[in-house]
Design an enzyme around this catalytic site. Sequence first.
Site, PDB file in Angstrom:
ATOM      1  N   GLY A  38       0.823  -1.208   0.000  1.00 62.55           N
ATOM      2  CA  GLY A  38       0.000   0.000   0.000  1.00 62.55           C
ATOM      3  C   GLY A  38       0.856   1.255   0.000  1.00 62.55           C
ATOM      4  O   GLY A  38       0.443   2.316   0.465  1.00 62.55           O
ATOM      5  N   GLY A  39       2.045   1.137  -0.548  1.00 65.32           N
ATOM      6  CA  GLY A  39       3.031   2.205  -0.424  1.00 65.32           C
ATOM      7  C   GLY A  39       2.753   3.444  -1.241  1.00 65.32           C
ATOM      8  O   GLY A  39       3.384   4.482  -1.013  1.00 65.32           O
ATOM      9  N   ALA A  40       1.837   3.357  -2.217  1.00 58.44           N
ATOM     10  CA  ALA A  40       1.481   4.547  -2.996  1.00 58.44           C
ATOM     11  C   ALA A  40       0.254   5.248  -2.426  1.00 58.44           C
ATOM     12  O   ALA A  40      -0.182   6.258  -2.962  1.00 58.44           O
ATOM     13  CB  ALA A  40       1.227   4.167  -4.453  1.00 58.44           C
ATOM     14  N   GLY A  67       0.755   5.130   3.342  1.00 57.99           N
ATOM     15  CA  GLY A  67       1.955   4.461   2.867  1.00 57.99           C
ATOM     16  C   GLY A  67       2.935   5.393   2.187  1.00 57.99           C
ATOM     17  O   GLY A  67       4.155   5.256   2.360  1.00 57.99           O
ATOM     18  N   ARG A 126     -13.266  11.681  19.293  1.00 54.08           N
ATOM     19  CA  ARG A 126     -12.256  10.927  18.565  1.00 54.08           C
ATOM     20  C   ARG A 126     -10.883  11.551  18.834  1.00 54.08           C
ATOM     21  O   ARG A 126     -10.773  12.598  19.469  1.00 54.08           O
ATOM     22  CB  ARG A 126     -12.521  10.955  17.051  1.00 54.08           C
ATOM     23  CG  ARG A 126     -13.827  10.328  16.605  1.00 54.08           C
ATOM     24  CD  ARG A 126     -13.855   8.829  16.782  1.00 54.08           C
ATOM     25  NE  ARG A 126     -15.026   8.215  16.179  1.00 54.08           N
ATOM     26  CZ  ARG A 126     -16.190   8.036  16.803  1.00 54.08           C
ATOM     27  NH1 ARG A 126     -16.340   8.455  18.059  1.00 54.08           N
ATOM     28  NH2 ARG A 126     -17.196   7.447  16.192  1.00 54.08           N
ATOM     29  N   TYR A 141     -15.164  -3.774   8.484  1.00 53.16           N
ATOM     30  CA  TYR A 141     -13.774  -3.309   8.450  1.00 53.16           C
ATOM     31  C   TYR A 141     -13.081  -3.602   9.771  1.00 53.16           C
ATOM     32  O   TYR A 141     -11.951  -4.119   9.808  1.00 53.16           O
ATOM     33  CB  TYR A 141     -13.743  -1.816   8.139  1.00 53.16           C
ATOM     34  CG  TYR A 141     -12.386  -1.183   8.275  1.00 53.16           C
ATOM     35  CD1 TYR A 141     -11.320  -1.609   7.497  1.00 53.16           C
ATOM     36  CD2 TYR A 141     -12.172  -0.142   9.179  1.00 53.16           C
ATOM     37  CE1 TYR A 141     -10.061  -1.026   7.616  1.00 53.16           C
ATOM     38  CE2 TYR A 141     -10.919   0.449   9.310  1.00 53.16           C
ATOM     39  CZ  TYR A 141      -9.871   0.003   8.526  1.00 53.16           C
ATOM     40  OH  TYR A 141      -8.631   0.573   8.653  1.00 53.16           O
ATOM     41  N   ASN A 175      -7.856   8.456  14.163  1.00 56.79           N
ATOM     42  CA  ASN A 175      -8.394   9.087  12.948  1.00 56.79           C
ATOM     43  C   ASN A 175      -7.301   9.890  12.254  1.00 56.79           C
ATOM     44  O   ASN A 175      -6.987  11.014  12.670  1.00 56.79           O
ATOM     45  CB  ASN A 175      -9.590   9.975  13.306  1.00 56.79           C
ATOM     46  CG  ASN A 175     -10.789   9.158  13.727  1.00 56.79           C
ATOM     47  OD1 ASN A 175     -10.784   8.537  14.789  1.00 56.79           O
ATOM     48  ND2 ASN A 175     -11.815   9.131  12.897  1.00 56.79           N
TER      49      ASN A 175
END
Length: 346
Positions: free
Chosen positions: A7-9, A13, A245, A177, A206
């Site tokens: 997920g580096g892009a 990430g 949050r 999720y 968050n």
Amino acid sequence: MRILITGGAGFIGSHIADRLAVDGHDVLLLDALLPQAHRNPPAESGHELVVGDVRDASLLARLLPGVDAVCHQAAMVGHGVDPSDAPDYASHNDYGTAVLLAAMHAAGVPRLVLAGSMVVYGEGRYECAAHGAVRPGPRRFADIDAGRFEPPCPRCGEPLAPGLVSEDAPTDPRSTYAATKLAQEHLASAWARQTGGAVWSLRYHNVYGPRMPRDTPYAGVASIFRSALERGEAPRVMEDGRQRRDFVHVTDVAAANALALAADSGEGVLVAANVCSGEPRTIGDLAAALAAAVGGPAPQVVGGARPGDVRHVVADPARARSVLGFEARVGFADGVRAFATDPLRG
């Protein structure tokens, strides 16, 4: 170290990649460029990028030799649309993690930093004046429809006081999720025990900041409010806006990942740590601050709640401070003011 960032892009990430490169690491990015987060091609970053899926075992077998650690950010994120998303969440988040862990074992890669999430807690910590620390039950649609948003004590029905949730709190995922993020931790913990590997699960709260995806049901609330204001519309705040949050800036999240990659969690152990600002705020505070920063219309409180939403979840930052030396540097006021005009992903 040579570090593979899955997920580096993506939003988080890409910031981790930038931070690790500055610190002198050799980074390799793997990203499937899912349309939920990448409607347009990512901007050139200067980092080595392989476009591919973390569920592709043959691809991982080619990428992992010579890698010292993996920073696993690849996931379907956000609240989603409805339960029809469940197979995709489970496939990307849990099956993908299982394939990655198997490939790391085959290649002898001993270290993993996992993008965990505060959603594994469900509701945060609550105290009843009469019964001490209690776990509230599921939120009832009838209460939400009637505007009764605060969870009552499950024993006496009296109002509860929210507090800080620590990593030792019971887990209680309340969305698809959330369930997949907890399953990722269980898979990584089993891998650590079986291999003697080291795992940090950084439970992000968050996260906001530049490069967030926009205009998608999988985006965070900060991005949703930003998009509304750019259209000249008031941010629509659900419930009464008082739900609490912890909003943490993405550059602080990247710093926490850098610290975890350098820290020893112990062989055969998964250690979880909250990654948060330590500065609790409400959803209404966020909407009002963004609106004020751009001179936009005041937020509109609309009531209601999405299925699976929790009322309050605010982190205790003590463990990350003591075991990682992590403390957030970007305060809420400065971070949100900058975010109001930060570039987002189209």
